[in-house]
Scaffold this motif. Structure first.
Motif, PDB file in Angstrom:
ATOM      1  N   TRP A 148      33.672  46.811  31.740  1.00 29.33           N
ATOM      2  CA  TRP A 148      35.173  47.182  31.343  1.00 29.33           C
ATOM      3  C   TRP A 148      35.470  45.804  30.330  1.00 29.33           C
ATOM      4  N   GLU A 149      36.718  46.026  29.580  1.00 29.98           N
ATOM      5  CA  GLU A 149      37.270  44.885  28.839  1.00 29.98           C
ATOM      6  C   GLU A 149      38.660  44.518  29.658  1.00 29.98           C
ATOM      7  N   TYR A 150      38.771  43.476  29.959  1.00 27.26           N
ATOM      8  CA  TYR A 150      40.030  43.139  30.738  1.00 27.26           C
ATOM      9  C   TYR A 150      40.403  41.770  30.702  1.00 27.26           C
ATOM     10  N   GLU A 151      41.521  41.440  30.859  1.00 32.12           N
ATOM     11  CA  GLU A 151      42.234  40.083  31.163  1.00 32.12           C
ATOM     12  C   GLU A 151      42.453  40.042  32.546  1.00 32.12           C
ATOM     13  N   ALA A 152      42.053  38.693  32.899  1.00 34.35           N
ATOM     14  CA  ALA A 152      42.486  38.414  34.368  1.00 34.35           C
ATOM     15  C   ALA A 152      42.532  36.798  34.587  1.00 34.35           C
ATOM     16  N   ASP A 153      43.151  36.435  35.846  1.00 36.84           N
ATOM     17  CA  ASP A 153      43.003  35.212  36.184  1.00 36.84           C
ATOM     18  C   ASP A 153      42.763  35.282  37.700  1.00 36.84           C
ATOM     19  N   ILE A 154      42.168  34.011  38.312  1.00 35.60           N
ATOM     20  CA  ILE A 154      41.770  33.854  39.767  1.00 35.60           C
ATOM     21  C   ILE A 154      42.680  32.986  40.236  1.00 35.60           C
ATOM     22  N   VAL A 155      43.379  33.540  41.433  1.00 37.98           N
ATOM     23  CA  VAL A 155      44.191  32.618  42.295  1.00 37.98           C
ATOM     24  C   VAL A 155      43.441  32.555  43.577  1.00 37.98           C
ATOM     25  N   PRO A 156      43.368  30.994  43.640  1.00 36.16           N
ATOM     26  CA  PRO A 156      43.016  30.721  45.377  1.00 36.16           C
ATOM     27  C   PRO A 156      43.435  31.551  46.360  1.00 36.16           C
ATOM     28  N   SER A 157      42.991  31.979  47.479  1.00 33.83           N
ATOM     29  CA  SER A 157      43.719  32.540  48.781  1.00 33.83           C
ATOM     30  C   SER A 157      44.399  31.365  49.461  1.00 33.83           C
ATOM     31  N   ARG A 158      45.479  31.807  49.842  1.00 30.12           N
ATOM     32  CA  ARG A 158      46.410  30.800  50.750  1.00 30.12           C
ATOM     33  C   ARG A 158      45.835  30.833  52.248  1.00 30.12           C
ATOM     34  N   SER A 159      44.944  31.977  52.476  1.00 27.27           N
ATOM     35  CA  SER A 159      44.638  32.204  54.076  1.00 27.27           C
ATOM     36  C   SER A 159      43.274  31.672  54.395  1.00 27.27           C
ATOM     37  N   ASP A 160      42.429  31.774  53.302  1.00 26.35           N
ATOM     38  CA  ASP A 160      41.034  31.150  53.395  1.00 26.35           C
ATOM     39  C   ASP A 160      40.701  30.710  52.193  1.00 26.35           C
ATOM     40  N   GLU A 161      40.049  29.455  52.267  1.00 21.37           N
ATOM     41  CA  GLU A 161      39.734  28.747  50.992  1.00 21.37           C
ATOM     42  C   GLU A 161      38.480  29.308  50.471  1.00 21.37           C
ATOM     43  N   ARG A 162      37.852  30.201  51.020  1.00 18.66           N
ATOM     44  CA  ARG A 162      36.766  30.841  50.398  1.00 18.66           C
ATOM     45  C   ARG A 162      37.107  32.202  49.526  1.00 18.66           C
ATOM     46  N   GLY A 163      38.424  32.506  49.961  1.00 19.38           N
ATOM     47  CA  GLY A 163      38.856  34.103  49.300  1.00 19.38           C
ATOM     48  C   GLY A 163      39.386  33.662  47.836  1.00 19.38           C
ATOM     49  N   ARG A 164      39.468  34.663  47.080  1.00 16.85           N
ATOM     50  CA  ARG A 164      40.282  34.657  45.931  1.00 16.85           C
ATOM     51  C   ARG A 164      41.031  35.785  45.631  1.00 16.85           C
ATOM     52  N   ILE A 165      41.889  35.853  44.803  1.00 16.12           N
ATOM     53  CA  ILE A 165      42.579  36.750  44.345  1.00 16.12           C
ATOM     54  C   ILE A 165      42.593  37.181  42.782  1.00 16.12           C
ATOM     55  N   VAL A 166      42.063  38.199  42.436  1.00 13.14           N
ATOM     56  CA  VAL A 166      41.894  38.425  40.940  1.00 13.14           C
ATOM     57  C   VAL A 166      43.128  39.052  40.419  1.00 13.14           C
ATOM     58  N   ARG A 167      43.690  38.571  39.747  1.00 14.90           N
ATOM     59  CA  ARG A 167      45.123  39.089  38.891  1.00 14.90           C
ATOM     60  C   ARG A 167      44.675  39.684  37.580  1.00 14.90           C
ATOM     61  N   VAL A 168      44.737  41.127  37.431  1.00 11.52           N
ATOM     62  CA  VAL A 168      44.536  41.647  36.341  1.00 11.52           C
ATOM     63  C   VAL A 168      45.747  41.908  35.626  1.00 11.52           C
ATOM     64  N   ARG A 169      45.765  41.657  34.377  1.00 12.49           N
ATOM     65  CA  ARG A 169      46.949  41.755  33.350  1.00 12.49           C
ATOM     66  C   ARG A 169      46.769  42.998  32.606  1.00 12.49           C
ATOM     67  N   ARG A 170      45.498  42.817  31.999  1.00 10.89           N
ATOM     68  CA  ARG A 170      45.390  43.903  31.207  1.00 10.89           C
ATOM     69  C   ARG A 170      43.947  44.790  31.313  1.00 10.89           C
ATOM     70  N   LEU A 171      43.842  46.034  31.227  1.00 12.07           N
ATOM     71  CA  LEU A 171      42.654  46.709  31.331  1.00 12.07           C
ATOM     72  C   LEU A 171      42.577  47.434  30.264  1.00 12.07           C
ATOM     73  N   GLY A 172      41.410  47.272  29.194  1.00 12.86           N
ATOM     74  CA  GLY A 172      41.056  47.950  28.031  1.00 12.86           C
ATOM     75  C   GLY A 172      40.157  48.986  28.177  1.00 12.86           C
ATOM     76  N   ARG A 173      39.701  49.436  27.463  1.00  9.91           N
ATOM     77  CA  ARG A 173      38.684  50.702  27.274  1.00  9.91           C
ATOM     78  C   ARG A 173      37.405  50.244  28.026  1.00  9.91           C
ATOM     79  N   ALA A 174      36.775  51.259  28.644  1.00 10.00           N
ATOM     80  CA  ALA A 174      35.628  51.047  29.365  1.00 10.00           C
ATOM     81  C   ALA A 174      34.316  50.911  28.301  1.00 10.00           C
ATOM     82  N   ARG A 175      33.457  50.159  28.648  1.00 12.05           N
ATOM     83  CA  ARG A 175      32.446  49.663  27.830  1.00 12.05           C
ATOM     84  C   ARG A 175      31.441  50.987  27.774  1.00 12.05           C
ATOM     85  N   GLN A 176      30.696  51.084  26.617  1.00 15.78           N
ATOM     86  CA  GLN A 176      30.009  52.207  26.519  1.00 15.78           C
ATOM     87  C   GLN A 176      28.498  51.197  27.174  1.00 15.78           C
ATOM     88  N   VAL A 177      27.909  52.184  27.954  1.00 17.46           N
ATOM     89  CA  VAL A 177      26.561  51.786  28.321  1.00 17.46           C
ATOM     90  C   VAL A 177      25.539  52.709  28.156  1.00 17.46           C
TER      91      VAL A 177
END
Length: 221
Positions: A192-221
Motif C-alpha cells: 500500500w501507499e499510505y500516510e500515517a503517524d505512530i502514537v505511543p499507547s497510554r495504557s502500555d509502554e510497549r503499545g502503539r497506535i497507528v493513525r492512518v490519514r490517507r490510503l492510496g492505491r494498492a501497489r502492484q506486486v
C-alpha cells in the motif's frame, strides 16, 4: 509511505481498577457502572467461548477498558465509529459505553463470527448502547464513519485492505498495535501507499497506535 512519530505524546497512565480508570478516562459513575456490567458479561461469556485470554480479565480496566478508551482523545470530535473485527468488543463496546448520551454518537461493530456477534448484541441490548452489530466481513460493508478502528484484528497489510472502503470515504484510521509495529508498517508498504503517524499507547509502554490519514492505491506486486 509517510510515517512519523507523534511529537510530545501524552504520558502513559497505568490503570489499576475502576476508580483509576475513571480518573484517567474522565468517565462518569454511570459509565463506570456500564463497564462493570460489561466486565461481568465478558467473564461469563468467556466461560463458554474464546472471547479474550482468561488471564487478561483481572487486568480488564487497564488492558481492555483503558486501552480502548484512549482512542477518544485522538478523535474528540468524532461521532461515528466502525470497529473492524470487533471480537469481544474492544475497542468498540468501550467506546459505545463512553459515548452513550452524546448527540449523534454511534459505533458499528463489525464481526464475521456469528457467536461473537451474539455476545456483542447481548451487551448492546443489556446496556442500551448506541451501537449496531454487523455479522459480516468489513470489506463487504459501505459505512460512512468518522473513524475506523481495530485491535488485534490482522497485520496492517491486510487490515488496510479491510479498512479501505472507510478510509477512501474519508475516515481516520486508528489501529491499536503492539511492540512489533515497525515490522508491521514495513510489510504494509509492500502492498500500500499510505500516510500515517505512530502514537505511543497510554495504557502500555510497549503499545502503539497507528493513525492512518490517507490510503492510496494498492501497489502492484
Amino acid at each position: 509511505m509517510s510515517v512519523a512519530a507523534r511529537p510530545d505524546p501524552l504520558p502513559p497512565v497505568t490503570v489499576t481498577g475502576a476508580e483509576s480508570f475513571a480518573r484517567a478516562a474522565g468517565a462518569t459513575p454511570e459509565q463506570v457502572r456500564g463497564l462493570e456490567r460489561f466486565l461481568e458479561m465478558l467473564a461469563a461469556g468467556n466461560e463458554v467461548m474464546n472471547l479474550v485470554g482468561p488471564k487478561t480479565i483481572p487486568d480488564f480496566w487497564n488492558r481492555h477498558a483503558w486501552d480502548s478508551a484512549q482512542l477518544l482523545a485522538l478523535a474528540p470530535e468524532a461521532r461515528t465509529w466502525a470497529d473492524l473485527g470487533a471480537g469481544a468488543g474492544f475497542p468498540g463496546l468501550v467506546l459505545a459505553i463512553l459515548g452513550k448520551g452524546r448527540e449523534g454518537f454511534h459505533v458499528h461493530l463489525v464481526e464475521s463470527m456469528t457467536k461473537r456477534c451474539r455476545f456483542l448484541q447481548q451487551v448492546v441490548d443489556e446496556l442500551d448502547l448506541p451501537a449496531t452489530v454487523h455479522n459480516d466481513r468489513a470489506e463487504n460493508l459501505k459505512l460512512a464513519v468518522d473513524v475506523v478502528t481495530a485491535r488485534a484484528c490482522a497485520p496492517l497489510s491486510r487490515l488496510l485492505g479491510y479498512a479501505r472502503p472507510y478510509l477512501k470515504a474519508g475516515a481516520l484510521g486508528l489501529f491499536l498495535k503492539g511492540q512489533d509495529v515497525a515490522s508491521d508498517l514495513e510489510e504494509a508498504t509492500r502492498s500500500w501507499e499510505y500516510e500515517a503517524d505512530i502514537v505511543p499507547s497510554r495504557s502500555d509502554e510497549r503499545g502503539r497506535i497507528v493513525r492512518v490519514r490517507r490510503l492510496g492505491r494498492a501497489r502492484q506486486v
